[in-house]
Design a protein around this motif. Structure first.
Motif, PDB file in Angstrom:
ATOM      1  N   SER A   1       0.791  -1.294   0.038  1.00 62.05           N
ATOM      2  CA  SER A   1      -0.027   0.027   0.004  1.00 62.05           C
ATOM      3  C   SER A   1       0.852   1.277  -0.093  1.00 62.05           C
ATOM      4  CB  SER A   1      -1.163  -0.057   1.186  1.00 62.05           C
ATOM      5  OG  SER A   1      -1.750   1.085   1.230  1.00 62.05           O
ATOM      6  N   VAL A   2       1.717   1.015   0.714  1.00 63.44           N
ATOM      7  CA  VAL A   2       2.879   2.475   0.849  1.00 63.44           C
ATOM      8  C   VAL A   2       3.595   2.722  -0.579  1.00 63.44           C
ATOM      9  CG1 VAL A   2       4.735   3.433   2.042  1.00 63.44           C
ATOM     10  CG2 VAL A   2       3.029   2.045   3.270  1.00 63.44           C
ATOM     11  N   VAL A   3       4.025   1.472  -1.173  1.00 64.55           N
ATOM     12  CA  VAL A   3       4.654   1.645  -2.435  1.00 64.55           C
ATOM     13  C   VAL A   3       3.809   2.394  -3.709  1.00 64.55           C
ATOM     14  CG1 VAL A   3       5.742   0.117  -4.229  1.00 64.55           C
ATOM     15  CG2 VAL A   3       6.174  -0.317  -1.840  1.00 64.55           C
ATOM     16  N   ILE A   4       2.468   1.616  -3.658  1.00 61.90           N
ATOM     17  CA  ILE A   4       1.497   2.236  -4.362  1.00 61.90           C
ATOM     18  C   ILE A   4       1.155   3.656  -4.455  1.00 61.90           C
ATOM     19  CG2 ILE A   4      -0.952   1.991  -5.454  1.00 61.90           C
ATOM     20  CD1 ILE A   4      -0.649  -1.023  -4.658  1.00 61.90           C
ATOM     21  N   PHE A   5       1.193   3.877  -2.912  1.00 63.23           N
ATOM     22  CA  PHE A   5       1.051   5.616  -2.563  1.00 63.23           C
ATOM     23  C   PHE A   5       2.081   6.403  -3.204  1.00 63.23           C
ATOM     24  CE2 PHE A   5       2.090   8.689   0.496  1.00 63.23           C
ATOM     25  CZ  PHE A   5       0.975   9.663   0.298  1.00 63.23           C
ATOM     26  N   VAL A   6       3.418   6.025  -2.956  1.00 61.59           N
ATOM     27  CA  VAL A   6       4.215   6.776  -3.340  1.00 61.59           C
ATOM     28  C   VAL A   6       4.299   6.710  -4.760  1.00 61.59           C
ATOM     29  CG1 VAL A   6       7.035   6.733  -3.313  1.00 61.59           C
ATOM     30  CG2 VAL A   6       5.749   6.154  -1.352  1.00 61.59           C
ATOM     31  N   VAL A   7       4.164   5.614  -5.705  1.00 65.15           N
ATOM     32  CA  VAL A   7       4.332   5.656  -7.173  1.00 65.15           C
ATOM     33  C   VAL A   7       3.124   6.582  -7.532  1.00 65.15           C
ATOM     34  CG1 VAL A   7       3.795   4.466  -9.092  1.00 65.15           C
ATOM     35  CG2 VAL A   7       5.213   3.532  -7.262  1.00 65.15           C
ATOM     36  N   CYS A   8       1.971   6.802  -6.884  1.00 69.26           N
ATOM     37  CA  CYS A   8       0.847   7.500  -7.381  1.00 69.26           C
ATOM     38  C   CYS A   8       1.097   8.992  -7.032  1.00 69.26           C
ATOM     39  CB  CYS A   8      -0.521   6.969  -6.605  1.00 69.26           C
ATOM     40  SG  CYS A   8      -1.074   5.496  -7.053  1.00 69.26           S
ATOM     41  N   ILE A   9       1.758   9.364  -5.827  1.00 70.17           N
ATOM     42  CA  ILE A   9       1.843  10.607  -5.567  1.00 70.17           C
ATOM     43  C   ILE A   9       3.149  11.033  -6.680  1.00 70.17           C
ATOM     44  CG2 ILE A   9       3.167  12.153  -3.907  1.00 70.17           C
ATOM     45  CD1 ILE A   9       0.232  11.861  -3.326  1.00 70.17           C
ATOM     46  N   ALA A  10       4.094  10.494  -6.933  1.00 67.14           N
ATOM     47  CA  ALA A  10       5.037  10.507  -7.761  1.00 67.14           C
ATOM     48  C   ALA A  10       4.426  10.944  -9.168  1.00 67.14           C
ATOM     49  CB  ALA A  10       6.260   9.537  -7.992  1.00 67.14           C
ATOM     50  N   LEU A  11       3.560  10.334  -9.669  1.00 67.62           N
ATOM     51  CA  LEU A  11       2.882  10.366 -10.911  1.00 67.62           C
ATOM     52  C   LEU A  11       2.143  11.630 -10.865  1.00 67.62           C
ATOM     53  CD1 LEU A  11       1.480   6.813 -11.718  1.00 67.62           C
ATOM     54  CD2 LEU A  11       3.439   8.002 -12.895  1.00 67.62           C
ATOM     55  N   ALA A  12       1.635  12.035  -9.972  1.00 66.09           N
ATOM     56  CA  ALA A  12       0.725  13.291  -9.780  1.00 66.09           C
ATOM     57  C   ALA A  12       1.903  14.579  -9.906  1.00 66.09           C
ATOM     58  CB  ALA A  12      -0.139  13.359  -8.367  1.00 66.09           C
ATOM     59  N   ILE A  13       2.826  14.504  -9.000  1.00 61.01           N
ATOM     60  CA  ILE A  13       3.908  15.587  -8.951  1.00 61.01           C
ATOM     61  C   ILE A  13       4.611  15.818 -10.266  1.00 61.01           C
ATOM     62  CG2 ILE A  13       6.119  16.354  -8.118  1.00 61.01           C
ATOM     63  CD1 ILE A  13       5.270  14.903  -5.347  1.00 61.01           C
ATOM     64  N   ALA A  14       4.927  14.567 -10.973  1.00 59.51           N
ATOM     65  CA  ALA A  14       5.237  14.683 -12.481  1.00 59.51           C
ATOM     66  C   ALA A  14       4.507  15.238 -13.316  1.00 59.51           C
ATOM     67  CB  ALA A  14       5.792  13.201 -12.884  1.00 59.51           C
ATOM     68  N   ALA A  15       3.339  15.021 -13.065  1.00 62.53           N
ATOM     69  CA  ALA A  15       2.236  15.664 -14.055  1.00 62.53           C
ATOM     70  C   ALA A  15       2.121  17.235 -14.037  1.00 62.53           C
ATOM     71  CB  ALA A  15       0.703  15.033 -13.714  1.00 62.53           C
ATOM     72  N   ILE A  16       2.199  17.527 -12.534  1.00 64.61           N
ATOM     73  CA  ILE A  16       2.177  19.166 -12.451  1.00 64.61           C
ATOM     74  C   ILE A  16       3.657  19.519 -12.894  1.00 64.61           C
ATOM     75  CG2 ILE A  16       2.573  20.877 -10.503  1.00 64.61           C
ATOM     76  CD1 ILE A  16       0.724  19.071  -8.795  1.00 64.61           C
ATOM     77  N   ALA A  17       4.927  19.094 -12.925  1.00 66.06           N
ATOM     78  CA  ALA A  17       5.679  19.410 -13.489  1.00 66.06           C
ATOM     79  C   ALA A  17       5.746  19.681 -14.896  1.00 66.06           C
ATOM     80  CB  ALA A  17       6.873  18.608 -13.030  1.00 66.06           C
ATOM     81  N   LEU A  18       4.993  18.617 -15.384  1.00 66.61           N
ATOM     82  CA  LEU A  18       4.969  18.670 -16.907  1.00 66.61           C
ATOM     83  C   LEU A  18       4.097  19.619 -17.441  1.00 66.61           C
ATOM     84  CD1 LEU A  18       4.515  14.992 -17.743  1.00 66.61           C
ATOM     85  CD2 LEU A  18       6.324  16.421 -18.738  1.00 66.61           C
ATOM     86  N   GLN A  19       3.117  19.969 -16.648  1.00 63.82           N
ATOM     87  CA  GLN A  19       2.083  21.129 -16.984  1.00 63.82           C
ATOM     88  C   GLN A  19       2.839  22.469 -16.920  1.00 63.82           C
ATOM     89  OE1 GLN A  19      -0.508  21.310 -18.662  1.00 63.82           O
ATOM     90  NE2 GLN A  19      -0.467  23.277 -18.558  1.00 63.82           N
ATOM     91  N   VAL A  20       3.714  22.591 -16.080  1.00 67.47           N
ATOM     92  CA  VAL A  20       4.474  23.911 -15.642  1.00 67.47           C
ATOM     93  C   VAL A  20       5.307  24.107 -17.022  1.00 67.47           C
ATOM     94  CG1 VAL A  20       6.430  25.028 -14.763  1.00 67.47           C
ATOM     95  CG2 VAL A  20       4.599  23.918 -13.186  1.00 67.47           C
ATOM     96  N   ARG A  21       5.814  23.133 -17.503  1.00 72.37           N
ATOM     97  CA  ARG A  21       6.719  23.381 -18.683  1.00 72.37           C
ATOM     98  C   ARG A  21       5.487  23.309 -19.930  1.00 72.37           C
ATOM     99  NH1 ARG A  21       8.036  19.698 -22.758  1.00 72.37           N
ATOM    100  NH2 ARG A  21      10.114  20.233 -23.969  1.00 72.37           N
ATOM    101  N   ARG A  22       4.703  22.742 -20.014  1.00 75.59           N
ATOM    102  CA  ARG A  22       3.627  23.035 -20.926  1.00 75.59           C
ATOM    103  C   ARG A  22       3.087  24.272 -21.161  1.00 75.59           C
ATOM    104  NH1 ARG A  22      -0.216  18.550 -22.861  1.00 75.59           N
ATOM    105  NH2 ARG A  22      -1.095  20.352 -23.325  1.00 75.59           N
ATOM    106  N   TYR A  23       2.955  24.873 -20.089  1.00 78.45           N
ATOM    107  CA  TYR A  23       2.179  26.093 -20.010  1.00 78.45           C
ATOM    108  C   TYR A  23       3.343  27.181 -20.433  1.00 78.45           C
ATOM    109  CZ  TYR A  23       0.704  30.639 -18.095  1.00 78.45           C
ATOM    110  OH  TYR A  23       0.233  32.013 -18.096  1.00 78.45           O
ATOM    111  N   ARG A  24       4.636  27.236 -19.966  1.00 84.32           N
ATOM    112  CA  ARG A  24       5.495  28.037 -20.786  1.00 84.32           C
ATOM    113  C   ARG A  24       5.530  27.958 -22.393  1.00 84.32           C
ATOM    114  NH1 ARG A  24       9.614  26.658 -15.798  1.00 84.32           N
ATOM    115  NH2 ARG A  24       8.901  28.086 -14.439  1.00 84.32           N
TER     116      ARG A  24
END
Length: 116
Positions: free
Chosen positions: A51-74
């Motif tokens: 459960s903890v491993v899946i949580f960390v993977v899911c949070i990492a994916l959410a953070i990566a999505a935000i980081a990608l969007q910052v680049r896409r916005y620029r």
């Protein structure tokens, strides 16, 4: 007497254009991914360490999505200024894959809990 602060330069002339709306939708999707990943912490007594491993993977994916969007916005704001746009299908494919992965993990978790 205070002098007025200089205004930050706007990335493009119209702040209501597509980059802002796209950023908002990506942030809502990332927030949803974060909330769903928190459900895995709730199920820690059922899945233990997994459960903890899946949580960390899911949070990492959410953070990566935000980081990608910052680049896409620029890139989007720059393309409006230059009046020349270029689509970025890899970011969309990443977000779609991430949402599908989190959905499959959630469905599999619910099925496993109901079978026990």
């Amino acid at each position: 007497m205070t002098t007025p602060r200089p205004r930050r330069p706007q990335p493009h002339a119209d702040p209501g254009l597509q980059p802002e709306r796209t950023t908002q939708s990506w942030l809502r999707t990332s927030l949803t991914m974060t909330v769903v990943s928190l459900l895995f912490i709730r199920w820690i007594n059922v899945f233990e360490g997994l459960s903890v491993v899946i949580f960390v993977v899911c949070i990492a994916l959410a953070i990566a999505a935000i980081a990608l969007q910052v680049r896409r916005y620029r890139l989007g704001a720059g393309s409006i200024r230059a009046e020349r746009g270029r689509p970025t299908p890899w970011a969309i494919l990443f977000l779609t894959s991430s949402v599908c992965l989190i959905s499959v993990l959630g469905i599999a978790s619910v099925i496993k809990i109901s079978l026990d």
